[in-house]
Design an enzyme around this catalytic site. Structure first.
Site, PDB file in Angstrom:
ATOM      1  N   CYS A   1     -74.471  -0.574  41.071  1.00 49.89           N
ATOM      2  CA  CYS A   1     -73.803  -1.826  40.712  1.00 49.89           C
ATOM      3  C   CYS A   1     -72.892  -2.333  41.837  1.00 49.89           C
ATOM      4  O   CYS A   1     -71.903  -1.688  42.195  1.00 49.89           O
ATOM      5  CB  CYS A   1     -72.988  -1.604  39.435  1.00 49.89           C
TER       6      CYS A   1
ATOM      7  N   GLU B   1     -85.289 -11.536  16.017  1.00 53.42           N
ATOM      8  CA  GLU B   1     -84.928 -12.143  17.302  1.00 53.42           C
ATOM      9  C   GLU B   1     -84.395 -13.560  17.119  1.00 53.42           C
ATOM     10  O   GLU B   1     -83.480 -13.979  17.815  1.00 53.42           O
ATOM     11  CB  GLU B   1     -86.134 -12.142  18.258  1.00 53.42           C
TER      12      GLU B   1
ATOM     13  N   TYR C   1     -86.979 -16.966  25.927  1.00 53.74           N
ATOM     14  CA  TYR C   1     -86.355 -15.759  25.378  1.00 53.74           C
ATOM     15  C   TYR C   1     -87.137 -15.227  24.173  1.00 53.74           C
ATOM     16  O   TYR C   1     -87.512 -14.051  24.115  1.00 53.74           O
ATOM     17  CB  TYR C   1     -84.885 -16.010  24.976  1.00 53.74           C
TER      18      TYR C   1
ATOM     19  N   ASP D   1     -81.030 -12.751  27.910  1.00 53.72           N
ATOM     20  CA  ASP D   1     -80.048 -13.279  26.961  1.00 53.72           C
ATOM     21  C   ASP D   1     -78.676 -13.158  27.633  1.00 53.72           C
ATOM     22  O   ASP D   1     -78.585 -12.761  28.805  1.00 53.72           O
ATOM     23  CB  ASP D   1     -80.120 -12.531  25.612  1.00 53.72           C
TER      24      ASP D   1
ATOM     25  N   CYS E   1     -71.709  -2.825  29.408  1.00 50.80           N
ATOM     26  CA  CYS E   1     -71.347  -3.870  30.379  1.00 50.80           C
ATOM     27  C   CYS E   1     -70.829  -5.082  29.598  1.00 50.80           C
ATOM     28  O   CYS E   1     -71.353  -6.190  29.688  1.00 50.80           O
ATOM     29  CB  CYS E   1     -72.538  -4.228  31.249  1.00 50.80           C
TER      30      CYS E   1
ATOM     31  N   LEU F   1     -75.789 -18.723   8.439  1.00 50.90           N
ATOM     32  CA  LEU F   1     -76.128 -18.244   9.791  1.00 50.90           C
ATOM     33  C   LEU F   1     -75.976 -19.348  10.829  1.00 50.90           C
ATOM     34  O   LEU F   1     -75.855 -19.077  12.020  1.00 50.90           O
ATOM     35  CB  LEU F   1     -77.571 -17.723   9.839  1.00 50.90           C
ATOM     36  N   GLY F   2     -75.994 -20.605  10.366  1.00 50.19           N
ATOM     37  CA  GLY F   2     -75.801 -21.726  11.284  1.00 50.19           C
ATOM     38  C   GLY F   2     -77.029 -22.018  12.142  1.00 50.19           C
ATOM     39  O   GLY F   2     -78.059 -21.366  12.004  1.00 50.19           O
TER      40      GLY F   2
ATOM     41  N   GLN G   1     -77.423 -16.467  19.126  1.00 52.06           N
ATOM     42  CA  GLN G   1     -76.102 -17.050  18.835  1.00 52.06           C
ATOM     43  C   GLN G   1     -75.374 -16.373  17.675  1.00 52.06           C
ATOM     44  O   GLN G   1     -74.405 -16.906  17.170  1.00 52.06           O
ATOM     45  CB  GLN G   1     -76.203 -18.557  18.483  1.00 52.06           C
ATOM     46  N   THR G   2     -75.857 -15.225  17.223  1.00 47.04           N
ATOM     47  CA  THR G   2     -75.213 -14.575  16.077  1.00 47.04           C
ATOM     48  C   THR G   2     -75.071 -13.074  16.362  1.00 47.04           C
ATOM     49  O   THR G   2     -75.953 -12.480  16.983  1.00 47.04           O
ATOM     50  CB  THR G   2     -76.072 -14.791  14.806  1.00 47.04           C
TER      51      THR G   2
END
Ligand code: SF4
Length: 344
Positions: free
Chosen positions: A196, A26, A109, A127, A180, A69-70, A31-32
């Site tokens: 929806c 997780e 999160y 997320d 989606c 991975l930053g 961000q990856t």
């Protein structure tokens, strides 16, 4: 959840209930992209199979496993939290959200995802995929930012099941990622299309409103300083961008400044040394999420030499791999290797 059962991707962290491994995945996934994370996850679990292995490893080794991975604060927090868990909780991840939230790196999160997936604790998670999906289901106005999360969470609390909450949360994220999608959602394949509001009014392409991305451009000079077969590298400060990673000296070119001037100013400011001569070698471009950097690389000769201490070192080319480095620096090293081969 029936859709998830049939359509979920076969991902390595979906084969485990080990809270530590779920936690690692997780944190990596923030961000990856999933595809980028898969090889890192495999290598990480080999290097640090348990929370004890992670907690007892030196930070340098941990950063090295993360290299590329930053967002290096994520891994530093992971490391710090593992040490706290060993010290204060016998090496186990507690089930109590309040205790988990007090650990470094556990925001809403990470807390929600780890506890719901590993232990089935009934927590919602938001997320980017879930936020976009719910915004479309409810036809919420505006851009997809955290200001939407109050309304998104209100909705999630209403639909969160009593059992199978981990699968439910993963199903929402998977539906957002695969169906989606941000651009061109596959509404015709969507299992919740009849609920929806965006789809029923044909507004799925307009919700959420697109964010204007401002990419900052940075130009910098980089000094390659050699002594025989050794290269000079230095460690970045332990706070701020790319903290604790190793790199070649150098820095940003100021507005109106020439590259040569920037080079000699940076060497003086960073290392207290004077530049004798320099030769332009090549340029490297690298993209980070928020900015793009152009690195102009020079071979430099100095008057005198830079100091050597714990954060300034001379290293052989073959030993570069022992040092955690930013991706831009790794690209420079690849080019140096090619250049050396060409010059042989
Ligand atoms: Fe997203 Fe379309 Fe499904 Fe609505 S119907 S949730 S817009 S994929």
């Amino acid at each position: 959840m029936r859709w998830y059962d049939k359509n979920k991707r076969d991902l390595p962290w979906r084969h485990t209930r080990d809270p530590y491994k779920i936690w690692v995945s997780e944190v990596m996934l923030q961000q990856t992209t999933v595809n980028a994370v898969i090889p890192y996850y495999g290598r990480w679990i080999k290097a640090f199979p348990t929370i004890h292995d992670l907690a007892s490893a030196p930070l340098e080794k941990v950063l090295k496993q993360w290299q590329g991975l930053g967002y290096y604060n994520r891994v530093k927090n992971l490391h710090k939290a593992s040490q706290i868990l060993i010290r204060e909780h016998g090496g186990a991840l507690p089930r109590d959200p309040q205790i988990i939230r007090s650990l470094p790196g556990f925001g809403p999160y990470t807390t929600g995802s780890v506890l719901s997936i590993a232990y089935g604790v009934p927590l919602t998670i938001i997320d980017a995929n879930v936020r976009r999906l719910v915004m479309r289901l409810l036809a919420l106005k505006g851009i997809a930012d955290t200001k939407q999360d109050l309304k998104v969470n209100e909705f999630l609390l209403k639909v969160l099941p009593q059992r199978g909450v981990g699968d439910f949360n993963q199903a929402l994220m998977e539906l957002g990622a695969l169906v989606c999608r941000s651009k061109e959602p596959f509404c015709s394949r969507c299992p919740v299309s009849s609920y929806c509001k965006a789809y029923s009014t044909g507004k799925q392409g307009m919700i959420p409103v697109a964010k204007k991305k401002v990419i900052q451009e940075v130009k910098a000079v980089i000094a390659i300083i050699k002594k025989g077969d050794h290269y000079f590298i230095q460690k970045r400060p332990s706070k701020g961008l790319l903290a604790d990673l190793w790199e070649f000296p150098g820095g940003k070119i100021k507005a109106g400044e020439s590259k040569k001037h920037a080079l000699s100013r940076e060497l003086k400011e960073e290392l207290g040394v004077q530049l004798k001569s320099s030769k332009y070698l090549f340029e490297v471009k690298h993209f980070y999420t928020q900015f793009k950097v152009d690195l102009f690389v020079f071979a430099c000769t100095l008057i005198g030499g830079p100091i050597t201490d714990a954060v300034h070192q001379w290293v052989l080319r073959k030993d570069f791999s022992k040092y955690p480095m930013p991706s831009g620096t790794s690209k420079i090293i690849e080019k140096i290797i090619l250049l050396d081969k060409k010059n042989k």
